[in-house]
Design an enzyme around this catalytic site. Sequence first.
Site: not given
Length: 375
Positions: A266, A270, A279
């Site tokens: 990805r 998100h 992160y």
Amino acid sequence: MSGDVLERGLLDRAPDDRIQILDADGTVVAPELEPDLETETLRSMYRDMRFARQFDERMISLQRQGRMGTYSSLAGQEGSQIGSTYALADDDMLSFQYREHGALVARGLPWEYLLYWMGHEDGNAALTDIEVFPLNISIASHIPHSVGWAWAAKLNDDNRVGVVHFGDGSTSEGDFHEAMNFAGVFDTPNIFFCNNNQWAISIPREQQTASATIAQKADAYGFEGVQVDGMDPLATYVVTAAAREKALGTGGDGPRPTLIEAVQYRYGAHTTADDPSVYRDDDEVEEWREKDPIDRFEAYLREKGALDDDWIDTIETEIDDTLATLVDKAEAVEGDPSEMFEYVYDEPTERLEEQRDFLADLRERHGDDALLEDE
């Protein structure tokens, strides 16, 4: 594609034996697996992949402008979504999580789909016309429904397949395991398509499971699991086509489900409510971008003489025009706040009617403009 894909042993291999046809440069590395597709089909796949990427960019832009709600990006996953859907029959039933917009593009993407992301439930209802279950937000809860549908299709001799998309995070949910177990016991004509994009929001793949692969989880439920390069549209096409044959029992062994683990990445957040920079490292993202599914497929098609700059310019114009039309249609729809009460229950409860009447009274006394003021 030839009908002997099962005879090649495509699905009967170690779960870590990742299937790839195109490398990151678009070079064919497994000519024996290359599907025999018409040039127009290959062009259509490429067009849909580009459309999905630009659709993604446009939706994010609309959200940033306050013209759309929270949106989940698909960028980087076009190869798995388009490639797998092209391997299906038009009446096979799709069920997806919330990121597989490309699968809908391959099915014709009704303009009403945008309404869902703008807050109108009608956008979900429109998906039934293209044999797609309503979008699912709760993680993995749609997987048992796909199995139930597939079981019914088998009992009715419908000769159709249920294909369910989900992310790697879904494999940590009980719904996933219950559905897999049921499918294995009752031999439902299912394809479980795990889009392993390495991150379930901020949780990395290695913290989801101690299994070496997600594909191997199928072993526990008595059917095959296979790992594929999810950023290779030809590989996902071939694997899905083989899994479909198996689901329908074309090979003579009766219908059997398959778990496909499509390894990909990805690129973006998100959702538009997420900040991935907290992160993961930019270097990791860039490393995966070197494997971009659109770039490698374009290189492959150019080498075959299936497309050139003029053709790409033509589809760019068509994509821009189509996207503009979709957005204009969706934004022309005016929502009615009272609709939020319409589909909660088949018969409204007393409490729900009180809430509906209260909102109606507020609107009548103050007007919608006053209620929308940000104070």
